[in-house]
Design an enzyme around this catalytic site. Sequence first.
Site, PDB file in Angstrom:
ATOM      1  N   GLU A   1       2.365  -5.383 -12.142  1.00 12.42           N
ATOM      2  CA  GLU A   1       3.823  -5.365 -12.092  1.00 12.42           C
ATOM      3  C   GLU A   1       4.455  -6.350 -13.068  1.00 12.42           C
ATOM      4  O   GLU A   1       5.289  -5.962 -13.895  1.00 12.42           O
ATOM      5  CB  GLU A   1       4.302  -5.594 -10.661  1.00 12.42           C
ATOM      6  CG  GLU A   1       3.876  -4.483  -9.706  1.00 12.42           C
ATOM      7  CD  GLU A   1       4.210  -4.787  -8.259  1.00 12.42           C
ATOM      8  OE1 GLU A   1       4.462  -5.971  -7.951  1.00 12.42           O
ATOM      9  OE2 GLU A   1       4.221  -3.852  -7.446  1.00 12.42           O
TER      10      GLU A   1
ATOM     11  N   GLU B   1       0.823  -1.204   0.000  1.00 12.07           N
ATOM     12  CA  GLU B   1       0.000   0.000   0.000  1.00 12.07           C
ATOM     13  C   GLU B   1       0.861   1.260   0.000  1.00 12.07           C
ATOM     14  O   GLU B   1       0.552   2.236  -0.678  1.00 12.07           O
ATOM     15  CB  GLU B   1      -0.930  -0.008   1.208  1.00 12.07           C
ATOM     16  CG  GLU B   1      -2.018  -1.063   1.120  1.00 12.07           C
ATOM     17  CD  GLU B   1      -2.918  -1.063   2.339  1.00 12.07           C
ATOM     18  OE1 GLU B   1      -2.676  -0.260   3.252  1.00 12.07           O
ATOM     19  OE2 GLU B   1      -3.865  -1.877   2.378  1.00 12.07           O
TER      20      GLU B   1
END
Length: 376
Positions: free
Chosen positions: A310, A52
């Site tokens: 990613e 986060e």
Amino acid sequence: MATLLYLLALPILIYLHFKPKYHDSIPARFFLKNNARFTEKGIWFHACSFGEVRSLSPFIEKIEPSSVRISVITQTGFREASKYPLAQVRYLPFEIFLPFWIRKQKVLIVMEAELWPLLFIVAKAKGMKTVLLNARISDNSYASYVRFAWLYRWIFNSIDLIFAQSLEDEQRLKTLGAKAVHVCGNIKAFSRYEVSHVYPKQPNKRVVVLASTHEGEEELILSHLTLLPNDQLIVVPRHPERFAKVNRLLSAYAENLGKSYMCLSKQNSLEADVILCDTMGELINLYAIADVVFLGGSFVDGVGGHNPLEPAFFGTKLISGEFIFNQKVLFDSVTNVFTCKAEDIKNVFDSIETYPKSAIVHHGDIEPLLEQILGK
């Protein structure tokens, strides 16, 4: 009630303090050790953990560095937040300390499901604008939210602005009493991914990465995997406290197959056939050279998947398990992700060279969202 829980939990907190995972966070959060208050008039971000904090980077990079305040829950989150120059980084204290610990900032921006009641209530009482960013309510947790709807209505009364990940999240939040809800998608779509270390890829090697794996996933995937002679296997457990256990598993696995084995922490190179990545912050660097990625947190039920953006950014062949309920918005932003049940891993992996590479559909534009949050 919170004070009573705190007193009852003291013996457990003292015990957990001696575990490496909580060595710094528990004294800071529950005893305020080395956890001074922020100075005033900053932009305060609150995030729970490593992932986060990292997803906030596009926002933090556009703010005056000396104005950045970041509070976290976990030690990995603290280390990641400490990478931002000039930012004030703290552990978020337990609720009973917040009324006198919090100082007024320009705005409080809280990530996802960090709905600590006194965090918002005290912040609002001290004159801050309050924002819930990247909000979501998963299928699995919605029933629990509804059961305590009275509590969430109380919390949402102290939140000025909410940015939800999807239309479904927006509707669920409104059902619980949230107001001023806007849909912005998952903010991880704003991220740009850069390597911090370039690993040279061995000639004629196909790099297979088991990424962000959880308890039971390494054994599950490996039991269905038939590696080719030129395959290099790299395993990256999600949580550092599991490194030792996975080390024993991979060492035995490599020995059984007659392959060389190493831990990345012992030798900062990729020269063995089987490698355990037992250092934090290396996954992006490994995605950059990966040919095939198994994205963990999705092969056993309960976690709900991890961020596919990613590995897709680097054009890997991307395989995920079926349990991705916490990441549906992100998976919708990626093409050519192959989801499968555990029993189908072998068939998918054996045919992976015939499949196209993954790719991100689009990146978001952060400027309008940041203007709304900061009121520019």
